[in-house]
Design a protein around this motif. Structure first.
Motif, PDB file in Angstrom:
ATOM      1  N   SER A 121       9.072   7.341  36.113  1.00 11.05           N
ATOM      2  CA  SER A 121      10.115   8.004  36.884  1.00 11.05           C
ATOM      3  C   SER A 121      11.233   8.403  35.935  1.00 11.05           C
ATOM      4  O   SER A 121      11.217   8.061  34.756  1.00 11.05           O
ATOM      5  N   ALA A 122      12.231   9.099  36.437  1.00 13.10           N
ATOM      6  CA  ALA A 122      13.346   9.525  35.602  1.00 13.10           C
ATOM      7  C   ALA A 122      14.095   8.344  34.997  1.00 13.10           C
ATOM      8  O   ALA A 122      14.760   8.482  33.968  1.00 13.10           O
ATOM      9  N   SER A 123      13.981   7.183  35.605  1.00 10.60           N
ATOM     10  CA  SER A 123      14.638   5.988  35.081  1.00 10.60           C
ATOM     11  C   SER A 123      13.668   5.051  34.373  1.00 10.60           C
ATOM     12  O   SER A 123      14.012   3.918  34.060  1.00 10.60           O
ATOM     13  N   GLY A 124      12.448   5.524  34.125  1.00  7.38           N
ATOM     14  CA  GLY A 124      11.459   4.696  33.445  1.00  7.38           C
ATOM     15  C   GLY A 124      10.416   4.156  34.402  1.00  7.38           C
ATOM     16  O   GLY A 124      10.315   4.599  35.553  1.00  7.38           O
ATOM     17  N   ASP A 157       8.552   2.491  37.241  1.00  7.38           N
ATOM     18  CA  ASP A 157       9.033   2.064  38.559  1.00  7.38           C
ATOM     19  C   ASP A 157       8.161   0.919  39.064  1.00  7.38           C
ATOM     20  O   ASP A 157       7.181   1.122  39.768  1.00  7.38           O
ATOM     21  N   LYS A 184      13.852  -3.587  28.025  1.00  6.30           N
ATOM     22  CA  LYS A 184      14.140  -4.068  29.371  1.00  6.30           C
ATOM     23  C   LYS A 184      12.837  -4.510  30.018  1.00  6.30           C
ATOM     24  O   LYS A 184      11.803  -3.886  29.819  1.00  6.30           O
ATOM     25  N   ASP A 219       8.514   7.038  24.691  1.00  7.41           N
ATOM     26  CA  ASP A 219       9.016   5.689  24.901  1.00  7.41           C
ATOM     27  C   ASP A 219       7.957   4.686  24.447  1.00  7.41           C
ATOM     28  O   ASP A 219       6.772   5.005  24.343  1.00  7.41           O
ATOM     29  N   ARG A 236      13.187   2.587  25.750  1.00  7.48           N
ATOM     30  CA  ARG A 236      13.397   4.023  25.882  1.00  7.48           C
ATOM     31  C   ARG A 236      13.595   4.669  24.512  1.00  7.48           C
ATOM     32  O   ARG A 236      14.349   4.181  23.679  1.00  7.48           O
ATOM     33  N   ASN A 287       9.768   8.478  31.191  1.00  8.34           N
ATOM     34  CA  ASN A 287      10.952   8.889  31.959  1.00  8.34           C
ATOM     35  C   ASN A 287      11.122  10.404  31.981  1.00  8.34           C
ATOM     36  O   ASN A 287      12.103  10.905  32.528  1.00  8.34           O
ATOM     37  N   ASP A 311      11.878  12.683  29.712  1.00  9.34           N
ATOM     38  CA  ASP A 311      12.966  13.342  28.985  1.00  9.34           C
ATOM     39  C   ASP A 311      12.496  14.054  27.726  1.00  9.34           C
ATOM     40  O   ASP A 311      13.299  14.600  26.975  1.00  9.34           O
TER      41      ASP A 311
END
Length: 449
Positions: free
Chosen positions: A303-306, A308, A255, A222, A245, A216, A218
């Motif tokens: 991606s920024a949200s994990g 994709d 998830k 992860d 995460r 992601n 950051d």
């Protein structure tokens, strides 16, 4: 809308790439992430290990040991080392059926500049199941036992504190990990997402494989897992790709990665990570050998949200290349700055002989899409290895990409198994045109005494 591209691969192999349409990587994106380098003796050359968990040690059958191969400018003539539980400074002692050496993973856990090796002993019942073998200027020596659970393990900085950690399928040993005190702290976690199990107490999650990467962007590692629910210890569900995460406190609850339709993306049995599109965020590769007779590899961009899953790519081999995706490795074999992928198919037929094995090398172009352009297919003939008439001779059960001679291009290392034991690795040096056509050599697995 889906698009399908077909491309020829050297050796008359064909891959089919099925992808959801999505944006390409931006121009001028950062160089591809190559991941941590394994350098036990700190000489600047990558090293690798060849475990022999069924090896005999001082008369103890299946006690197990680890063979260490040190890279050098003359990598075809490597320095080797053998470590067992009877080696000086290693905890415990070699006993029958310990199977010491399984699930090897590497990282500089104590922060001294030398890579350390963590191995498991799944037959050990008397104490901690994992041992850290410590790197140093002369290579690996001594060890420390840590209790962090069994099964596959991976390393990364899962809490972002600057110290590398070790994760298994249910516990994290947070660093720094020291020779005297072991892990700074440990924390348990569950892979259960709470969405797929029933109330039956027999239901449980099982893990195929783990991988680590910053998916992601950051700056914190992860954890990725491919796992399934064993319903009532009888009915096995489909494999899920799980994303945990990393946070400053601990790994977040898992998830499942979803596809473009919002359904759980089917995972696989093997995992690898790397920045295929050069955007500074790691991407995820998984190999699924059970979805079809031939298997396939999935590529899920980070991606920024994990991960994709809605922009995932599926790569399939030609019909007959069985268990395509059984083994995965990511690295830069041609030195162009883009990550490439090595994909093992150990049960693939070769020259009408069944169960021989081959490895396909798919060349990255910085787009994040692995295609057949420039791809290469390699079998045991590359190292002039003899063929077997059955499953006693298998090639590519394990594939690795490591720059053993520090020339900026990763070597392709492919295992050769005879009678269910790794006899060694066929090594094809990286070149500007990829590994095919280079001058291969064979590294025999080190033997105990």
């Amino acid at each position: 809308m889906k698009r399908v591209r077909r491309a020829a691969v050297a050796g008359a192999v064909t891959v089919v790439v099925v992808a959801l349409v999505g944006p390409s990587a931006p121009a001028g994106s950062p160089a591809a992430s190559r991941g941590p380098v394994t350098d036990f003796d700190g000489d600047g050359y990558e090293d690798f290990v060849i475990p022999n968990e069924f090896g005999t040690v001082d008369g103890e059958r299946f006690a197990g040991y680890v063979g260490v191969v040190y890279g050098s400018a003359t990598a075809h003539k490597p320095r080797t080392q053998v470590i067992s539980q009877n080696s000086p400074g290693v905890p415990d002692r070699a006993e029958q059926n310990d199977s010491f050496g399984v699930n090897p993973t590497t990282a500089d856990l104590d922060g001294d500049g030398y890579t350390d090796l963590v191995v498991s002993a799944f037959g050990e019942f008397r104490g901690p199941d994992r041992t850290v073998l410590w790197g140093g200027p002369r290579g690996l020596s001594g060890g420390t036992a840590i209790d962090v659970g069994s099964g596959p393990g991976v390393t990364g900085d899962f809490d972002g504190d600057g110290h590398l950690d070790l994760a298994t399928a249910g516990m994290v040993a947070y660093g720094p990990v020291t020779r005297r005190d072991g892990a700074a702290r440990t924390a348990k976690f569950a892979l259960d997402t709470g969405e797929h199990s029933s109330d039956d107490e027999l239901d449980k999650w099982e893990t195929f494989d783990l991988a680590a990467g910053d998916v992601n962007g950051d700056g914190i590692t992860d954890l990725l897992a491919t796992a399934w629910v064993d319903y009532d210890a009888n009915l096995v569900g489909p494999p899920f790709l799980l994303y945990l995460r990393g946070t400053p406190d601990r790994l977040a609850r898992p998830k499942t990665v979803e596809n473009a339709k919002g359904k759980d993306l089917r995972g696989g049995q093997a995992l690898a990570t790397g920045d295929l599109d050069g955007d500074g965020i790691d991407d995820v590769l998984f190999g699924d050998v059970y979805d079809t007779d031939d298997g396939h590899v999935g590529v899920v961009p980070g991606s920024a949200s994990g991960p994709d899953g809605g922009d995932a790519t599926v790569v399939r081999a030609r019909s007959g290349d069985r268990d395509f995706g059984s083994a995965l490795a990511v690295g830069d074999v041609d030195g162009d700055g883009d990550l490439d992928a090595a994909i093992g198919s150990p049960w693939s037929p070769v020259n009408k002989r069944e169960l021989q094995g081959r490895v396909a090398v798919l060349m990255g172009d910085g787009s994040g899409r692995l295609t057949g352009k420039g791809a290469q297919s390699i079998d045991r003939a590359a190292c002039d290895l003899p063929a077997g008439g059955s499953d006693v001779h298998r090639f590519a059960s394990d594939v690795r990409l490591a720059d053993l001679n520090a020339d900026g291009r990763a070597e392709l290392l492919t295992s050769w198994i005879v009678d269910n034991r790794i006899r060694g690795y066929c090594v094809l040096p990286g070149t500007s045109g990829g590994p095919a056509g280079s001058n291969p050599y064979f590294i025999e697995a080190p033997k105990y005494r």
